[in-house]
Design a protein around this motif. Sequence first.
Motif, short mmCIF file in Angstrom:
data_model
loop_
_atom_site.label_atom_id
_atom_site.label_comp_id
_atom_site.label_asym_id
_atom_site.label_seq_id
_atom_site.Cartn_x
_atom_site.Cartn_y
_atom_site.Cartn_z
N PHE A 104 -16.98 63.31 3.28
CA PHE A 104 -16.52 64.23 2.24
C PHE A 104 -15.76 65.42 2.79
N ALA A 105 -15.81 65.66 4.09
CA ALA A 105 -15.25 66.91 4.60
C ALA A 105 -14.68 66.73 6.01
N ASP A 106 -13.85 65.73 6.19
CA ASP A 106 -13.15 65.54 7.47
C ASP A 106 -14.12 65.50 8.64
N ILE A 113 -21.11 63.83 5.82
CA ILE A 113 -21.03 62.44 5.36
C ILE A 113 -22.19 62.19 4.41
N GLY A 114 -21.88 61.67 3.24
CA GLY A 114 -22.92 61.31 2.28
C GLY A 114 -23.07 59.81 2.20
N THR A 152 -32.31 55.04 -1.04
CA THR A 152 -32.09 56.21 -0.18
C THR A 152 -30.79 56.90 -0.54
N ALA A 153 -30.82 58.24 -0.59
CA ALA A 153 -29.62 59.07 -0.67
C ALA A 153 -29.70 60.07 0.48
N ALA A 154 -28.60 60.22 1.24
CA ALA A 154 -28.67 61.03 2.45
C ALA A 154 -27.39 61.81 2.67
N LEU A 155 -27.52 62.92 3.40
CA LEU A 155 -26.40 63.67 3.95
C LEU A 155 -26.53 63.67 5.47
#
Length: 344
Positions: free
Chosen positions: A113-115, A119-120, A150-153
Amino acid sequence: MPITRTRSAGLLAILALACSAPARADAPEGHGAYASLTFGSGRIDGPAAVGDRSMNGRSLEIRAGRDLLVFGGDQSATASTILRFDIIHYNEGHPDNNHRDGFAGQLVLSHDFADGRVIGEIGGGPYTNMNTTTIGGVQYDHAGRGRLYTAALRVPVPQLWPGTEVRVAVNRVALMDTFNSTSLQIGLGRHFGAPPPYSKETEAGTPLWGGIAFGRSITNMSHRDGSNGAVFSVRRYLNGLGWSVKGIDEGDDGVRVNRRGVAAQAWLVQPLTNAFTLSYGGGPYWARNTYDDATRLHGLFTVHLDYNVDKRNKFFFAFSRVKTYAQMDDRDLFNLGYQHAFGG
């Protein structure tokens, strides 16, 4: 389970070694690999959840995966969106009178999501597990099947080790006819964007690897002594896959399990660095327990980490779970061993 903290410390040390090892500098771009270890806590819920519903800070997840599809102009593992397959060992902590853990397979979709700064990812898949409970003063093992979501960053922290990430995740377990659980997991991981290619000695028709390992076997019931065990194995690699046959002596816990047998396993193999290769295996295990003088068919699931000394010699650590399903004598096997390549 009484050995959770000891097992966690050992696996954390192993993951730290793998994460700190440099990736192969001249590896070609392509599909990558992923590994992580997280700890956390949460709660159980649902009509079967009674008593203290907290996991008491003892949930644990070990995760390893391989990129399946990457979406980007260069089709490399650095592309912004990746579809990955993960295999997971998950321990849901210690709510009141419930010690549940097991293995899961997930399809995971990750997106940058942000170079590269955040990461999601989201994932889900089947989850086979075992829950230890005490009813009327007698301890029981209950096999279950359900789903793990699962949901992760993932946030890279190159100042810690190059390539290493902090992983923050929420796990949700959904099972039929028993309690569900939700946990917050925090730990370390690494996406190996350019793992070493499969070496020539792992190609089809190349050497058989003979191995021997020794360690401890822990019966998953309270007040059971650990026992010394041994494993003798023959293994062949087939690029990203493999197969093995094992002779296993689990040892005698002095009460209910003194088991020996033969196992056949299929393997998913993933190089991480030049030095480390991670693999997951599973398959049938035919074994005789002298306490009830019966031979039964069980399942054997293994997490295996190789340290490659050279092209013909490896040291390894293996954690295996013997799943008996209908019996109350599941076991965890912890082994350190050595493998040598014959022929080829």
